[in-house]
Design an enzyme around this catalytic site. Sequence first.
Site, PDB file in Angstrom:
ATOM      1  N   SER D  61     -18.086 -17.050  81.135  1.00  0.00           N
ATOM      2  CA  SER D  61     -17.804 -15.625  81.330  1.00  0.00           C
ATOM      3  C   SER D  61     -19.020 -14.718  81.146  1.00  0.00           C
ATOM      4  O   SER D  61     -18.969 -13.549  81.517  1.00  0.00           O
ATOM      5  CB  SER D  61     -16.696 -15.168  80.386  1.00  0.00           C
ATOM      6  N   LYS D  64     -20.024 -12.894  84.152  1.00  0.00           N
ATOM      7  CA  LYS D  64     -19.325 -11.682  84.613  1.00  0.00           C
ATOM      8  C   LYS D  64     -20.252 -10.471  84.566  1.00  0.00           C
ATOM      9  O   LYS D  64     -20.104  -9.525  85.344  1.00  0.00           O
ATOM     10  CB  LYS D  64     -18.076 -11.438  83.765  1.00  0.00           C
ATOM     11  N   TYR D 189     -17.146 -18.333  92.389  1.00  0.00           N
ATOM     12  CA  TYR D 189     -16.900 -17.981  90.993  1.00  0.00           C
ATOM     13  C   TYR D 189     -17.114 -19.178  90.058  1.00  0.00           C
ATOM     14  O   TYR D 189     -17.759 -19.058  89.010  1.00  0.00           O
ATOM     15  CB  TYR D 189     -15.470 -17.436  90.856  1.00  0.00           C
ATOM     16  N   TYR D 241     -13.659 -10.150  75.188  1.00  0.00           N
ATOM     17  CA  TYR D 241     -12.235 -10.437  75.386  1.00  0.00           C
ATOM     18  C   TYR D 241     -11.394  -9.473  74.534  1.00  0.00           C
ATOM     19  O   TYR D 241     -11.801  -8.331  74.321  1.00  0.00           O
ATOM     20  CB  TYR D 241     -11.912 -11.900  75.009  1.00  0.00           C
ATOM     21  N   VAL D 259     -16.922 -18.997  77.254  1.00  0.00           N
ATOM     22  CA  VAL D 259     -16.335 -20.128  76.533  1.00  0.00           C
ATOM     23  C   VAL D 259     -17.286 -21.316  76.451  1.00  0.00           C
ATOM     24  O   VAL D 259     -16.997 -22.308  75.790  1.00  0.00           O
ATOM     25  CB  VAL D 259     -14.990 -20.597  77.144  1.00  0.00           C
TER      26      VAL D 259
END
Lengths: 305, 305, 305, 305
Positions: D61, D64, D189, D241, D259
Amino acid sequence: MNLLLKQILDDCRHYTAQGHVATYIPQLAKVDPGKLGIYMIEAGAHDSFAGDCFERFTMQSVVKTMILLLALMDSGIDKVRALVGAEATGKPFDTFNYSDQALTGAHINPMVNTGAIALCTLIHGETYEEKFMRLLNLTRLLADNQELTVDEDVYRSEKETGNKNRALAYMLTAYGMIHDPVEDILDCYFRACSILVTCRDLARIALVFAHHGWDPKNGKRYFTPELARYVNATLATCGMYDGSGEFALTVGFPAKSGVGGGILGVIPKRMGIAVYAPALDKHGNSMAGVKVLAALSKELDLGIF
Amino acid sequence: MNLLLKQILDDCRHYTAQGHVATYIPQLAKVDPGKLGIYMIEAGAHDSFAGDCFERFTMQSVVKTMILLLALMDSGIDKVRALVGAEATGKPFDTFNYSDQALTGAHINPMVNTGAIALCTLIHGETYEEKFMRLLNLTRLLADNQELTVDEDVYRSEKETGNKNRALAYMLTAYGMIHDPVEDILDCYFRACSILVTCRDLARIALVFAHHGWDPKNGKRYFTPELARYVNATLATCGMYDGSGEFALTVGFPAKSGVGGGILGVIPKRMGIAVYAPALDKHGNSMAGVKVLAALSKELDLGIF
Amino acid sequence: MNLLLKQILDDCRHYTAQGHVATYIPQLAKVDPGKLGIYMIEAGAHDSFAGDCFERFTMQSVVKTMILLLALMDSGIDKVRALVGAEATGKPFDTFNYSDQALTGAHINPMVNTGAIALCTLIHGETYEEKFMRLLNLTRLLADNQELTVDEDVYRSEKETGNKNRALAYMLTAYGMIHDPVEDILDCYFRACSILVTCRDLARIALVFAHHGWDPKNGKRYFTPELARYVNATLATCGMYDGSGEFALTVGFPAKSGVGGGILGVIPKRMGIAVYAPALDKHGNSMAGVKVLAALSKELDLGIF
Amino acid sequence: MNLLLKQILDDCRHYTAQGHVATYIPQLAKVDPGKLGIYMIEAGAHDSFAGDCFERFTMQSVVKTMILLLALMDSGIDKVRALVGAEATGKPFDTFNYSDQALTGAHINPMVNTGAIALCTLIHGETYEEKFMRLLNLTRLLADNQELTVDEDVYRSEKETGNKNRALAYMLTAYGMIHDPVEDILDCYFRACSILVTCRDLARIALVFAHHGWDPKNGKRYFTPELARYVNATLATCGMYDGSGEFALTVGFPAKSGVGGGILGVIPKRMGIAVYAPALDKHGNSMAGVKVLAALSKELDLGIF
C-alpha cells in the site's frame, strides 16, 4: 373464474403505467410495459387465465426458487443452511453493504443475488454447463413443458453487464464461501435467469410447491414435503425482495418475483398462480402484478395468515 | 393430546439447560431457567396442556402484538403504516444502526422496540396511564382473564435500566416521529412489557388471532379479519426477532416471542398455542420453546407454508 | 496585514450567501448570515483583524476542543483514550449509525457529539455545575477574557430541542460508557456549547494551542506540550466533521468548527487564527470561513503538510 | 545520529515479536518477522540509518502514495477529486461496507484499495503495461534508484489470490466509476504493489515529498508544491489505514504504511524517513515500525501538530 380474472386485470391495468421496466439489463428495457397476464391452476379444476398469460418472459429472480430447490435436492438442508442464512437482510437484493465484519452465510439468504450465486455451487454436475442443464430440466419437469429454453440475447446482455454480480461472486470467493471459477458460476446463473417462461409455466411450477412436491395433475412426487416447506417458507419471508413484509400484509402467501416482470405465487395445499406485468415498483417487483395478486387474494380469501 | 404434549416437553427439556435467561433486566435474571410449559386451544375441543403452563411470567415483547393491534384498532391501518414500516430490518430488535440517512418509518417495524414505542403514541387515551389501561383491558378481554396485572418489580426494574429504549425514544423524537414526552410513552411501554400472563392466557389471545378477530369460545368478534391478518402476517415475517426466517423454516406459523420466555403462536383458522421456557437463544427467543413448537408443528402438521 | 485580511474577506464575502445558518437550534436561526470576520494573533507581533471579528457568537462544537483539553488535564491521556477513540468515523457528527456490534470507544472520537458528551464525565468537579464552571474558567483563562458568559437563550433552546444528544447520551449510558444522570451531563454540554465568544477570543485560545500550552503573551504555561499535540492532532484529523479530509487538502492546519459559524485554527509554533461566518456548508462548517482560511493559508504558506 | 537510531531499534525490537506478518498473500507469509530497519535523509546532512535498512521488501500500500501522485500529475486535481473523495472512511482498507446507497467517490479515498484501483485509470498510457511502466519509472526517479523491479513471485501470488480486489474493481465498474477491463487495471495495481524497495528508497521518495516536489540532493523539481501538499495531507488523515488518528496522536507526521512492513514518513520541509518491520498490528501497520517512529518523533521533535 376466467371472468373474475379478466375483471381484476382490467381493474389493475392502470398500474402498468406507473411502474418502470428494468433497464440495467439493456435487453429487458425493450419489453412492452403494458403487458398484463395471469394464470391459475387448482387440482381437479380447469385452469383459469386471462390477458397476456401466454407471453414469454425471462424468469430472472424467479429462478432463485428453482436454484434453492435443486441445491436442497442435491446437497441437502444441512449444506444449504451452512452456506446461506434464512433471515431477511433488510437491504436491496444486490447490496454490497454486508457488515463491518467478515462475510458469512448469516448475512445472506437464498433470495438475494449473493445467496443464489453461492447456491449454484451446491447443484450437482461435473461442469457448470451440466449443472445448468440439470436446473433447466428440473424446471421443464415441474412446468410440464419440455420446450423451455434460454433467451440467448438476454443471457448475453446479462453476461456483458453483470458486473455487480461479478463483484458479489468475487466477494464470496474472497471469503472462502465459493471455490469454483467465478465466470463459470455466473455463466450458469445468468443462463438460469434467462430461461423463458409463460404465466402457465410458472403457475404449473407453483402448483407443485403448493402440493409440497407432489404433482396433482399426474400423481408424481418430485421432491419431499420437507423441502417444499423450506422453499415456501423462504418465499414467504424473503421472496419479494425488501417488499416481502408489505407483500405479506397485502397479499399474504409465498411468492417470488423477478425483474422480468413475473411473479410465482404458491397457495399451500390449494393452488399455483402466476402473473406477468413487466413494469416494476421501487423494490423490483411487478407493480401491476402485486396489485392483481392483492385483489385476487382478497376476493378468493387466499391469504394464509 | 395432553400425553403428546407431555412427551414433547420431555423430549425438549434438555434445551432449557442450553439457553440463558435474560439478564439485562435484573428482575428477569431471577427466574428458574428449568421451567417449561405449553398450552393449546382449539375451537370445539378441550384445551390441551402440559408442564408449567400456569406459571406466570411477563409478556415482554409478546405485548408488541397487542400494541400493534390496539394501534390498528384505534388509529387505522393508514396511520400505522405511515409511522412504521413492514419489512424485516435484518438487525437485532434493539439496534441503533439505522441508516446513514434520516430515520423514517421504513427503517423500523412494529416488532422492533423502536416501532413498538412509536405505536404507543397511536393508542387512544387522554393520558399514557389511560392508554396503558386500555391496552391492559384489551389484553384481559382477549385472554378472557380479568385478573391480569403488572409485575411491579419488573416494571420498576425496566424503568430503571431501560436506557437503550430511552435512546431509541429520543431518536424517534429527534426525527419528528413521536411528539409526546418520552418518559410518559416509555412508562406505558415498560408497564405493557411487564404484564403477567400464563401460557393459557397467551394461547387464549392467540386463538382470537387465529380466528381473525372472532372468539370461537363465546362467539364475540373483537376486531376485523383485516386487522387480524395484518398482525398475523407481521408476526410471520418479523415476530421472532432476527430469527424469524429460521423459525418460518423449522416451525412455520406466525408467532411472537418475548425475553420473558413466552411465545405466542397462531395457527390461522385452527388454534392458539403458547409455550413458556425462560432460557433464551442468541436471538432472544425461548430456546426450548422454539424446539417444542418445531416438534409439535411436525407432529400435527401445523405449518402454513 | 490588516489590509490583506480585509482583501481576503472581500474576495470571499459572496460565499456567505451560499451557505445556510443552522436551524435545528431555533435560536441559531436568527443570526445574520452576512456576518464575516477574522482575527489573527502571532507572538511578538500586533494582532491582525478585519470585518465582524468582535461580533459575539456561541462556540457550539468549537468547545469540544476545550472539553477534550480539560478531560486530558483532569483525567490524563490513558483515561481519555480508554473512553473515546482517535479515528475519524466516516460519518456525520451526530450519527446514530455506529455498528452492528456493541458501542465501544473505538467507534467514536472527541470531535463527534457522542465523544464530547462522554468526555464531560472525565472533567473534575463535585457537580456538573462545578465541572461546567471549571470549563468556563479554563476557556476564560486561555482566551484571556474573564467576561466570557453563556448565551442563556441559546442554552435553553438547545436544552429544549436537543433530543438527538439525549438519544446519544442514553446510548452511552446503555453501553456502560457513562454513569451520571443524562440530564446533568447534557446540561453541562449544552451550557458549554452556548459560551459566547468573538474571533479574538478563539484566536487567543488557538495561540496557546499553537505554542503547545504556553502563552507567549504572558509567558505562562497552562498545560503540557504533550496534551497540546494530542488536541492539535485530533483537530487535524477530525476537527472539521466529515469535511476534515477536504479541509486538510485545501487549508492544511488543525482547526475546529462549530455550527455557530466560528472556526478556531491552530498554526503550530506560529499563530492562532479564528474566523466567523454563520452560513454553513453541508458538513456544518462555516462556508465562507473555510474559503477565507484557504485563501489565507495559500497567501501566507500556513499549511503544515 | 546512527547511534540514536540503533538505540531506538534496540528499544523497540521486542515489538517485532508481537505483530504478525501478512498471510493473505501467501508469498508475504514467508518473510522473517524479526527484521527491523530505519533510514533517514535530511537535506545537507549525511544519511542516517540502522538495522535491516537495505533489506528489500514489496511496497504494497505504500505505492498508493505514488499512484495518487502520478494520477494528480497526469490528470490534475479536479479529475482526481471527481473520482475519489478525501475523507477517512472509518472502515478497514478493503471493506465492502460502503453505504445503503449507490457507491460514489465520496465513499472512498486514495488510500483505500477501492480508491487506489480507481486512480490507476487516471494514469496516462496507451495500455496498462505502459501506465505501470510510467509509475515504476516515476518511483525509480524519486527513489533515485534505476534498479527498482517487481517481485514476480509476490505479483503472481497477489494476482492469484486478489479476489477481494477483483470484487472491489467490479463494484467500481458496476457503478460506472471505472471503464477499463478489470483484469488489466488489477494487473497494473498488483504489479505496483509488488515493487521491491529498501528503507533507503522510501526515505529518498519521502524526502522529495517533504520538500514539496523538489529534490534537495540534485536540485531538480519533479512536481508542484500544490500536488505535494495534496499527497502529504492525504497521508496525514488516511495514510495509516484506520489507525491514522492514533498515528497522528503518537507520531504526528504524514506517513503511509504497507502490509509488506514498510512505512514511508514525511516530515515537511525537513526530512524523509522510512522504517521496515514486517510484523503487523491489527490495522495492517508495521507494529515495531510505528513504535520506532513514535520514539524518534519524540526524541527529535518531528511532530507537526
